[in-house]
Design a protein around this motif. Structure first.
Motif, PDB file in Angstrom:
ATOM      1  N   ALA A  95      42.892  16.037 -96.593  1.00 15.96           N
ATOM      2  CA  ALA A  95      43.427  16.980 -95.606  1.00 15.96           C
ATOM      3  C   ALA A  95      44.924  16.751 -95.410  1.00 15.96           C
ATOM      4  O   ALA A  95      45.702  17.710 -95.289  1.00 15.96           O
ATOM      5  CB  ALA A  95      42.690  16.838 -94.274  1.00 15.96           C
ATOM      6  N   LEU A 115      42.433  23.460 -89.303  1.00 14.78           N
ATOM      7  CA  LEU A 115      41.740  22.177 -89.408  1.00 14.78           C
ATOM      8  C   LEU A 115      41.148  21.761 -88.063  1.00 14.78           C
ATOM      9  O   LEU A 115      40.015  21.263 -88.001  1.00 14.78           O
ATOM     10  CB  LEU A 115      42.699  21.094 -89.916  1.00 14.78           C
ATOM     11  CG  LEU A 115      43.009  21.102 -91.412  1.00 14.78           C
ATOM     12  CD1 LEU A 115      44.218  20.223 -91.715  1.00 14.78           C
ATOM     13  CD2 LEU A 115      41.792  20.625 -92.220  1.00 14.78           C
ATOM     14  N   TYR A 119      37.113  21.290 -87.778  1.00  9.15           N
ATOM     15  CA  TYR A 119      36.532  19.961 -87.545  1.00  9.15           C
ATOM     16  C   TYR A 119      36.024  19.773 -86.119  1.00  9.15           C
ATOM     17  O   TYR A 119      34.868  19.385 -85.900  1.00  9.15           O
ATOM     18  CB  TYR A 119      37.549  18.877 -87.896  1.00  9.15           C
ATOM     19  CG  TYR A 119      37.049  17.489 -87.591  1.00  9.15           C
ATOM     20  CD1 TYR A 119      35.912  16.994 -88.228  1.00  9.15           C
ATOM     21  CD2 TYR A 119      37.700  16.680 -86.665  1.00  9.15           C
ATOM     22  CE1 TYR A 119      35.436  15.712 -87.948  1.00  9.15           C
ATOM     23  CE2 TYR A 119      37.231  15.406 -86.381  1.00  9.15           C
ATOM     24  CZ  TYR A 119      36.098  14.929 -87.018  1.00  9.15           C
ATOM     25  OH  TYR A 119      35.616  13.675 -86.737  1.00  9.15           O
ATOM     26  N   ILE A 126      36.096  17.760 -93.230  1.00  7.94           N
ATOM     27  CA  ILE A 126      37.446  18.078 -93.699  1.00  7.94           C
ATOM     28  C   ILE A 126      37.899  17.142 -94.828  1.00  7.94           C
ATOM     29  O   ILE A 126      39.055  17.198 -95.249  1.00  7.94           O
ATOM     30  CB  ILE A 126      38.467  18.095 -92.543  1.00  7.94           C
ATOM     31  CG1 ILE A 126      38.349  16.874 -91.635  1.00  7.94           C
ATOM     32  CG2 ILE A 126      38.279  19.359 -91.707  1.00  7.94           C
ATOM     33  CD1 ILE A 126      38.938  15.620 -92.176  1.00  7.94           C
ATOM     34  N   LEU A 132      38.216  22.501 -97.667  1.00  4.47           N
ATOM     35  CA  LEU A 132      39.678  22.587 -97.597  1.00  4.47           C
ATOM     36  C   LEU A 132      40.195  23.805 -98.366  1.00  4.47           C
ATOM     37  O   LEU A 132      41.101  24.499 -97.900  1.00  4.47           O
ATOM     38  CB  LEU A 132      40.306  21.305 -98.134  1.00  4.47           C
ATOM     39  CG  LEU A 132      40.051  20.045 -97.298  1.00  4.47           C
ATOM     40  CD1 LEU A 132      40.589  18.808 -98.018  1.00  4.47           C
ATOM     41  CD2 LEU A 132      40.685  20.169 -95.918  1.00  4.47           C
TER      42      LEU A 132
END
Length: 203
Positions: A95, A115, A119, A126, A132
């Motif tokens: 990430a 993100l 998450y 992630i 991703l």
């Protein structure tokens, strides 16, 4: 902002800093520096409950209090943290690679917010390249280039330079903010605290 994608306090600190900037009518460009809390985390990750039991010997009562506190503070900051879905800590290395890559397109802050949603709200892994890549496609960026980035040693070297910068800044806790390349602000402070610090920097 010095951060780790899996740190519970990072989206809270990010939200508080944005609100403080808004109140002061300050336009700011966010750039993100990687700080992996557990770079040796396995690809499968580790359950959050197990992590605190193993590392801090917390019992279920203390774990529940922690989760309730974090959830409440996050909600007041406009951040959704759902521990019924967010059950694991994951390896955040990939990430961070992708965040670094997105900076070159001026899309780092947008990826950061995707993100956070993926998450903390939905509990997605992630560390999984497929997840991703899906985020990259949501941004409308080239997924084939992103796939290359996730296995690129060149990006790793560039990230190493960013890590060296963090060491020079003597960052001891995250989230942390470096304002105008000079002032280091550590911790997920309240909006009012961030506001007062930013005012002092403006003087």
């Amino acid at each position: 902002m010095v951060h780790d994608v899996v740190c519970s306090w990072y989206p809270i600190g990010y939200s508080h800093m944005k609100e403080a900037l808004h109140r002061l009518n300050i336009k700011a460009d966010f750039h993100f520096l990687p700080y992996e809390l557990d770079p040796d985390m396995s690809e499968k990750g580790e359950s959050i409950d197990r992590f605190f039991e193993r590392r801090h010997q917390w019992d279920q009562s203390k774990l529940l209090n922690y989760k309730e506190n974090v959830t409440a503070v996050a909600a007041s900051a406009g951040v959704s943290i759902d521990f019924s879905k967010r059950t694991h800590y994951y390896n955040s290395g990939k990430a961070h690679q992708l965040m670094h890559w997105a900076e070159g397109y001026g899309r780092q802050q947008e990826l950061n917010e995707l993100l956070i949603d993926a998450y903390f709200k939905h509990g997605l892994d992630i560390g999984d390249p497929l997840i991703l890549i899906d985020l990259v496609e949501q941004l409308g960026l080239d997924s084939s280039k992103a796939k290359q980035v996730l296995c690129s040693s060149v990006v790793d070297k560039q990230l190493l330079l960013k890590n060296q910068r963090i060491q020079r800044l003597a960052v001891q806790s995250i989230p942390a903010f470096v304002v105008n390349d000079s002032k280091l602000i550590s911790g997920s402070k309240s909006v009012n605290d961030f506001e007062q610090i930013l005012k002092s920097i403006q003087r």
